[in-house]
Every structure is written in structure tokens, then in C-alpha cells.
Scaffold this motif. Structure first.
Motif, PDB file in Angstrom:
ATOM      1  N   VAL A   1       2.334   2.416   2.585  1.00 14.81           N
ATOM      2  CA  VAL A   1       2.458   3.186   3.924  1.00 14.81           C
ATOM      3  C   VAL A   1       3.169   2.706   4.906  1.00 14.81           C
ATOM      4  CG1 VAL A   1       0.035   3.849   3.303  1.00 14.81           C
ATOM      5  CG2 VAL A   1       0.552   1.883   4.544  1.00 14.81           C
TER       6      VAL A   1
ATOM      7  N   GLN B   1       0.949   3.125  10.204  1.00 14.16           N
ATOM      8  CA  GLN B   1      -0.222   3.939   9.640  1.00 14.16           C
ATOM      9  C   GLN B   1      -1.299   2.906   9.180  1.00 14.16           C
ATOM     10  OE1 GLN B   1       0.350   6.222   6.412  1.00 14.16           O
ATOM     11  NE2 GLN B   1      -1.919   6.679   5.656  1.00 14.16           N
TER      12      GLN B   1
ATOM     13  N   GLU C   1       0.914  -1.136  -0.067  1.00 11.38           N
ATOM     14  CA  GLU C   1       0.094   0.098  -0.081  1.00 11.38           C
ATOM     15  C   GLU C   1       1.057   1.179  -0.136  1.00 11.38           C
ATOM     16  OE1 GLU C   1      -3.392   0.241  -0.086  1.00 11.38           O
ATOM     17  OE2 GLU C   1      -3.548  -1.940  -0.537  1.00 11.38           O
TER      18      GLU C   1
END
Length: 88
Positions: free
Chosen positions: A27, A31, A25
């Protein structure tokens, strides 16, 4: 926004999957975990909200309202069901 630390113990296999997902993703793992917890909290709050609303429901009143739906108003263009949804 106030931030705090919390020691989280995850099973190694779950941690490995979470790391892979975070990387996919794009991230940070932190997070990803924050978003996952937020989604779960939201789902549980929504479930309790709906349960509370259902307990206050006046079913006979709702049925009376539904009986009035569309009375005196012919269907408008776009009200028809798509061919795939019609009962055969």
C-alpha cells in the motif's frame, strides 16, 4: 469524501519503518498512515464509549439477570467446555 493535506513530521527512524511496512503490505505510505490513525481513533473512541457505559451500569440489576441465566434449561450439546479449558 473531502480530502485535506496535513504536514506530518515523523522521526526518521519511524518514517523508515512506516515505509517498510507500507511496502510489505503493498500500500501507499499515505494509506498506511490513514489506516493507522483510523485504528487509533477507533480504539480511543471505543475506550471512552465503554467507560461511559460502565458509569451508567446498574450492577445489582445485571447480577439479578445473570442469576437467571440457564435456570430451567439443561445444558445442550455443545455447551460443554473443551478439555483444554476445564479446571483440573
Amino acid at each position: 469524501m473531502r480530502k485535506s493535506n496535513f504536514a506530518l513530521r515523523l522521526q526518521p527512524s519511524l518514517l523508515d519503518e512506516a515505509r517498510k511496512l507500507a511496502e510489505a503490505e503493498g500500500v501507499a505510505l499515505n494509506q498506511l498512515i490513514n489506516v493507522a490513525v483510523a485504528e487509533k481513533v477507533s480504539a480511543l473512541r471505543t475506550e471512552s464509549y465503554i467507560t461511559e457505559r460502565a458509569a451508567r451500569a446498574d450492577v445489582p440489576k445485571a447480577l439479578r439477570i445473570l442469576k437467571r441465566a440457564g435456570v430451567g434449561r439443561p445444558p445442550m450439546k455443545g455447551d460443554e467446555m473443551p478439555e483444554t479449558k476445564r479446571k483440573r
